[in-house]
Design an enzyme around this catalytic site. Sequence first.
Site, PDB file in Angstrom:
ATOM      1  N   CYS A   1       0.647  -1.344  -0.329  1.00 41.69           N
ATOM      2  CA  CYS A   1      -0.151   0.121  -0.187  1.00 41.69           C
ATOM      3  C   CYS A   1       0.629   1.248  -0.300  1.00 41.69           C
ATOM      4  O   CYS A   1       0.866   1.765  -0.902  1.00 41.69           O
ATOM      5  CB  CYS A   1      -1.352   0.129   1.537  1.00 41.69           C
ATOM      6  SG  CYS A   1      -2.177  -1.054   1.040  1.00 41.69           S
TER       7      CYS A   1
HETATM    8  P1  NAD Z   1      -4.428  -8.600  -3.582  1.00 39.92           P
HETATM    9  O1  NAD Z   1      -3.720  -9.004  -4.944  1.00 39.92           O
HETATM   10  O2  NAD Z   1      -3.589  -9.756  -2.933  1.00 39.92           O
HETATM   11  O3  NAD Z   1      -6.215  -9.274  -4.461  1.00 39.92           O
HETATM   12  C1  NAD Z   1      -6.707  -8.699  -5.539  1.00 39.92           C
HETATM   13  C2  NAD Z   1      -7.613  -9.781  -5.821  1.00 39.92           C
HETATM   14  O4  NAD Z   1      -8.388  -9.279  -6.577  1.00 39.92           O
HETATM   15  C3  NAD Z   1      -6.761 -10.772  -6.418  1.00 39.92           C
HETATM   16  O5  NAD Z   1      -6.681 -12.229  -5.656  1.00 39.92           O
HETATM   17  C4  NAD Z   1      -7.260 -11.158  -8.061  1.00 39.92           C
HETATM   18  O6  NAD Z   1      -7.138 -12.204  -8.203  1.00 39.92           O
HETATM   19  C5  NAD Z   1      -7.915 -10.587  -7.583  1.00 39.92           C
HETATM   20  N1  NAD Z   1      -9.137 -10.326  -9.315  1.00 39.92           N
HETATM   21  C6  NAD Z   1      -8.400  -9.390  -9.724  1.00 39.92           C
HETATM   22  N2  NAD Z   1      -9.294  -9.091 -11.336  1.00 39.92           N
HETATM   23  C7  NAD Z   1     -10.113 -10.308 -10.737  1.00 39.92           C
HETATM   24  C8  NAD Z   1     -11.243 -10.633 -11.607  1.00 39.92           C
HETATM   25  N3  NAD Z   1     -11.681  -9.542 -13.140  1.00 39.92           N
HETATM   26  N4  NAD Z   1     -12.097 -11.657 -11.104  1.00 39.92           N
HETATM   27  C9  NAD Z   1     -11.978 -12.055  -9.465  1.00 39.92           C
HETATM   28  N5  NAD Z   1     -11.029 -11.632  -9.122  1.00 39.92           N
HETATM   29  C10 NAD Z   1     -10.092 -10.808  -9.573  1.00 39.92           C
HETATM   30  O7  NAD Z   1      -4.737  -7.194  -3.551  1.00 39.92           O
HETATM   31  P2  NAD Z   1      -5.279  -6.707  -1.604  1.00 39.92           P
HETATM   32  O8  NAD Z   1      -3.841  -6.389  -1.167  1.00 39.92           O
HETATM   33  O9  NAD Z   1      -6.122  -7.109  -1.478  1.00 39.92           O
HETATM   34  O10 NAD Z   1      -5.390  -5.094  -2.357  1.00 39.92           O
HETATM   35  C11 NAD Z   1      -7.148  -4.915  -2.874  1.00 39.92           C
HETATM   36  C12 NAD Z   1      -7.037  -3.538  -2.785  1.00 39.92           C
HETATM   37  O11 NAD Z   1      -6.834  -3.069  -1.996  1.00 39.92           O
HETATM   38  C13 NAD Z   1      -6.025  -2.747  -3.535  1.00 39.92           C
HETATM   39  O12 NAD Z   1      -6.315  -1.419  -3.974  1.00 39.92           O
HETATM   40  C14 NAD Z   1      -5.003  -2.369  -2.578  1.00 39.92           C
HETATM   41  O13 NAD Z   1      -4.824  -0.903  -2.169  1.00 39.92           O
HETATM   42  C15 NAD Z   1      -6.630  -2.213  -1.199  1.00 39.92           C
HETATM   43  N6  NAD Z   1      -5.324  -1.847   0.181  1.00 39.92           N
HETATM   44  C16 NAD Z   1      -5.327  -2.943   0.522  1.00 39.92           C
HETATM   45  C17 NAD Z   1      -4.371  -2.899   1.807  1.00 39.92           C
HETATM   46  C18 NAD Z   1      -3.978  -4.483   2.557  1.00 39.92           C
HETATM   47  O14 NAD Z   1      -2.843  -3.986   3.007  1.00 39.92           O
HETATM   48  N7  NAD Z   1      -3.715  -5.200   1.504  1.00 39.92           N
HETATM   49  C19 NAD Z   1      -5.203  -2.277   2.772  1.00 39.92           C
HETATM   50  C20 NAD Z   1      -5.737  -1.597   2.425  1.00 39.92           C
HETATM   51  C21 NAD Z   1      -6.483  -0.897   0.870  1.00 39.92           C
END
Ligand code: NAD
Length: 428
Positions: free
Chosen positions: A271
């Site tokens: 992030c």
């Molecule tokens: P991640 O990469 O772990 O997970 C994203 C998921 O989305 C993946 O599993 C991917 O396969 C899936 N995906 C993508 N396209 C898809 C589709 N068409 N159909 C189904 N699934 C699909 O990412 P994350 O860490 O969970 O973060 C997600 C969002 O949240 C980002 O924007 C990130 O910046 C935000 N965020 C993350 C955190 C954190 O601590 N990880 C905290 C706050 C906000």
Amino acid sequence: MKKMCIFMKISIIGTGYVGAVTGACLAELGHDIIFVGRDTKKLDLIQSGKSPIYEPGLDQLLEKNITRISTTVDLPDAIQKTALTFICVGTPSNDDGSIDLDQVRAVSHMIGKSLASADVYHTIIVKSTVLPGTSETLVIPILEKESGKKAFVDFGVASNPEFLKEGTAVVDFFHSDRVVIGTNDVKSRTVLEELYKPLNAPLYATTIRTSEMIKYTSNAFLATKISFANEIGNLCKKMGIDSYDVFRGVGLDSRISPHFFRSGIGFGGSCFPKDVRALIAHARTLGVEPQILTAVIETNEDQPAKMIELLKHHMDITGKTIGILGLAFKPDSDDVRESRAIPIIEALHKEGAKIIVYDPVATNNFRHLFPDISYAEKAKDVLNADAVLIVTEWKEFEDLDYRGKTVIDERRIGKARKESAVYEGVCW
Ligand code: NAD
């Protein structure tokens, strides 16, 4: 009086850190959850009550609520069966630091097509971190075009940024400092207020665009606090002052707060680096040069090299075996995205060192980044190296025997401080 809850049917698109936690926690609140993913292995894990990621408490929540949880790769089917959809897909960085919205764009097209034939009022909630304006100028136009329907009339849209901390994400969900709800219409706002009511967390309701900006501003501020702490920490180190003692005194000021003053080798993870870079890139498209944020990233990028500099004061590292304790970007997580271990290992490679590493849970995620280094089965195996760098503060590192060792510590492991023959803290 006990609060009445309306249980909803909810699709969660994306089963990464945010999707998995959000879905499991909403199931715990009594809602029916359909996880929509692309990776059937991850979906099978969820379906068997196991978490696809390492996150304390998540396995238990999934297992406990398994009767309310189902999984699918069929996004349109999930939309038809639910009334609420959380977009939790990734928003990574492009090479120039700008935000890559391909995943958000792709799921918006799919959701929009499915909305065309949906016969219940559906609310789409953007939980992925997206730049201010993204929901209004990208997500909503796609949804409207694909569905032939009108936002805020035929379907709802909201922004609900995520503030979880990996490693304590489940606890964070149930004990949020605040829940931010960005809506432009009363109906979407009411749906989200209802959803989060059982948490008894302060709800901050605002517009979609402001909600998106709150997320970036929070992350940019926390990243700034860390880089500031590191700059002061570097100065303290030169002056023989322990920066932790300094920040203990500084943090007592209620205007400042004691959090995010752990000076060391900087922030990693999925992030802070990408969100600050995205904000910088966005600011430039608006003709604003974000000087503070640029310095935050520069300071952060310089910081891992401090460990190598300190080590070189004690030995010529060419040909030596250097041990790394910790690969995850933080403890209690298997996430290695932008982990500070990455630039450290790259720098050690350049210096001609041999490298042995250990992490209790992140090894598999790390192995594909550096297939040619040695991976130890146990933390104590790393201690046989010529010197040890402590990069992540896993609790088990507190129990190792550091006697006679050369240790460069960025995480202030108490036993290492006390016992090591040669000990250097990065900012103390
Ligand atoms: P991640 O990469 O772990 O997970 C994203 C998921 O989305 C993946 O599993 C991917 O396969 C899936 N995906 C993508 N396209 C898809 C589709 N068409 N159909 C189904 N699934 C699909 O990412 P994350 O860490 O969970 O973060 C997600 C969002 O949240 C980002 O924007 C990130 O910046 C935000 N965020 C993350 C955190 C954190 O601590 N990880 C905290 C706050 C906000």
